[in-house]
Design an enzyme around this catalytic site. Sequence first.
Site, PDB file in Angstrom:
ATOM      1  N   LYS A 280      51.962 -34.431  12.632  1.00 15.80           N
ATOM      2  CA  LYS A 280      51.876 -32.973  12.685  1.00 15.80           C
ATOM      3  C   LYS A 280      51.280 -32.570  14.026  1.00 15.80           C
ATOM      4  O   LYS A 280      50.184 -33.005  14.377  1.00 15.80           O
ATOM      5  CB  LYS A 280      51.000 -32.463  11.535  1.00 15.80           C
ATOM      6  N   ASP A 285      46.470 -23.560  15.066  1.00 13.60           N
ATOM      7  CA  ASP A 285      46.844 -23.019  13.749  1.00 13.60           C
ATOM      8  C   ASP A 285      45.982 -21.804  13.414  1.00 13.60           C
ATOM      9  O   ASP A 285      44.853 -21.923  12.962  1.00 13.60           O
ATOM     10  CB  ASP A 285      46.664 -24.098  12.672  1.00 13.60           C
ATOM     11  N   LYS A 292      44.110 -16.943   9.072  1.00 12.08           N
ATOM     12  CA  LYS A 292      42.833 -17.548   8.677  1.00 12.08           C
ATOM     13  C   LYS A 292      41.675 -16.605   9.024  1.00 12.08           C
ATOM     14  O   LYS A 292      41.846 -15.643   9.762  1.00 12.08           O
ATOM     15  CB  LYS A 292      42.635 -18.866   9.431  1.00 12.08           C
ATOM     16  N   ASP A 303      44.612 -29.294  15.180  1.00  9.67           N
ATOM     17  CA  ASP A 303      45.675 -29.394  14.178  1.00  9.67           C
ATOM     18  C   ASP A 303      46.908 -30.142  14.697  1.00  9.67           C
ATOM     19  O   ASP A 303      47.890 -30.294  13.984  1.00  9.67           O
ATOM     20  CB  ASP A 303      46.050 -27.984  13.708  1.00  9.67           C
ATOM     21  N   ASP A 362      50.480 -20.268   6.372  1.00 11.08           N
ATOM     22  CA  ASP A 362      49.407 -21.205   6.744  1.00 11.08           C
ATOM     23  C   ASP A 362      49.686 -22.623   6.234  1.00 11.08           C
ATOM     24  O   ASP A 362      48.962 -23.553   6.562  1.00 11.08           O
ATOM     25  CB  ASP A 362      48.069 -20.681   6.199  1.00 11.08           C
ATOM     26  N   GLU A 364      51.923 -24.536   7.279  1.00 11.57           N
ATOM     27  CA  GLU A 364      52.931 -24.771   8.323  1.00 11.57           C
ATOM     28  C   GLU A 364      53.109 -26.246   8.655  1.00 11.57           C
ATOM     29  O   GLU A 364      54.146 -26.628   9.198  1.00 11.57           O
ATOM     30  CB  GLU A 364      52.555 -23.983   9.580  1.00 11.57           C
ATOM     31  N   ARG A 366      53.473 -28.917   6.700  1.00 10.24           N
ATOM     32  CA  ARG A 366      54.585 -29.494   5.934  1.00 10.24           C
ATOM     33  C   ARG A 366      55.922 -28.947   6.432  1.00 10.24           C
ATOM     34  O   ARG A 366      56.946 -29.623   6.364  1.00 10.24           O
ATOM     35  CB  ARG A 366      54.363 -29.214   4.434  1.00 10.24           C
TER      36      ARG A 366
END
Length: 516
Positions: A280, A285, A292, A303, A362, A364, A366
């Site tokens: 990933k 993020d 968030k 991230d 959020d 994101e 996956r």
Amino acid sequence: MSQARVLLLFIALLLAASAAQAQRQIEFADYQLPESGALAISVAKGLPDGGAFAELDARLEGALRRAANTAGFSGDRGVVLNLFGIGEFEQLIVIGTGVDPVDARLLEDVGGLVGQLGLLSAAPHLDLAWNIADIPAAGAHLAFGAELGQYTFRRYRSPAPDAPKLGQGSLRILGADPAASRKSWEDDWQHVASGVRFARDLVSEPANVIYPESFVERTREAFRGLDRVSIEVLDQAAMERLGMGSILAVGQGSARPPRLMLVRYRGAADDAEPLAFVGKGITFDTGGISIKGRDNLWRMKYDMSGAAVVTGAVLGLARRGAEVNAIAVAALAENMPSGSAGRPGDVIRTLSGKTYEVISTDAEGRMVLVDAITYVLQQDKPQVLVDIATLTGSQVTAVGDEYGGLFTRDESLATALQQAGMRSGEELWRLPLHPSYAKDLESPIADLRNGGSSGKAGAGVGAFFIGSWVPEGQAWAHLDIASMAWRDDAPLPTVPLGASGFGVRLIDRYVRELAQ
Ligand code: BES
Ligand code: MN
Ligand code: ZN
């Protein structure tokens, strides 16, 4: 700019970087207890007679045992007695090794502690004496640990002009058969350490420096000149052509376009099926439209740790010439809210053709991973697929700072990865992929939704979503490293605060054990 000026600028930047980046040069020499200088030794629990501790204590007329008693130091594993100006020594470091048998992990921890302490010492040479007959080329493991322990990221800190010069000079490892240790270090372990460093550097960099395109650039620089490596990069246009609706949906809110990068290393026969490691790579993020909160949001630069780790691991494999075919896949995008961002409720068609409804922008990680996984499965038919991601807050609350989360339906892969975790010091705890999570991911209008409706087992549901893009029969594991990729409470001997590079050593160890 003329070529000479470019070169000068480059040298100046290099000097600036090395000045700010305190580092002791690692050297190897025969075992002998020095008479003076700065010295590190180890001692087992109970401070037994015989060995370096007793020998030095005798030389110092009992001052060492007196100091240990006063400090309450009895040689427990990982506990340090750090003395300055004792006898002829400027500095004497004693590292407790406890009661455990000596293995590579213990050596790496001893090295790591000395590496960290060496950063706080003005001694030009720091000697680490190890005279325990145990593991062949033990010095290479001490060096590996020291290199990991002395990692810092100080690129943007201006050095104070009159500050004492700490952490510079050499770290000399004194032990049996220094030539064997040096060879193992130079041919093998230093390359793994450089893979960890690569990952830590990328993760430490802020998101205004590392975004999808600059991540690719840094990777190209690191791999430049290495044999049997090719790098494929898909830009936005290529993704559109192929129908990668999922990674595009995450990247569409950002001014910095997404990238899918594949680094292929061919160290084995052409017909040997590769191992694929998919990371990933969310370079920042914010959560997107499902935004968030402000607390600790800055940290979401990490991230992209999964992508950094798979790339660093393959860099280590390529540099040490591992006899394996391995692919690092970095799914790179920045998750931002904007007028062009995706919305909750959007329905996405992925590269595989399967669709899902976005419940949270959020979730994101996956989203970018499933297109990356489909692509590498189509292109490379890997024998094993491992994805690695800072996927969920739920993993953090489930297992905390001690383990990465492991999700797999493949028993032998579970065993192999957990064993690699134990041996490398990057441990995994297996968590469930219960079939009931499928219910949680049902959508009335698409094949799936991207987040569970129950709000339970968040890490497992995320893993289950990813697993829905992996065909049955494909060996696959998902590693959720949300808690491990960034270290914030206390450092470990080989893991300073901040970016850990968790996963590079694990992958390297997994590949090593496969080869045996
Ligand atoms: N990057 C985060 C996960 C994360 C959270 C990593 C905290 C490290 C520390 C991920 O993209 C995320 O936001 N996950 C959501 C998923 C949810 C919306 C289904 C989460 O864990 O809350
Ligand atoms: Mn998120
Ligand atoms: Zn994320």
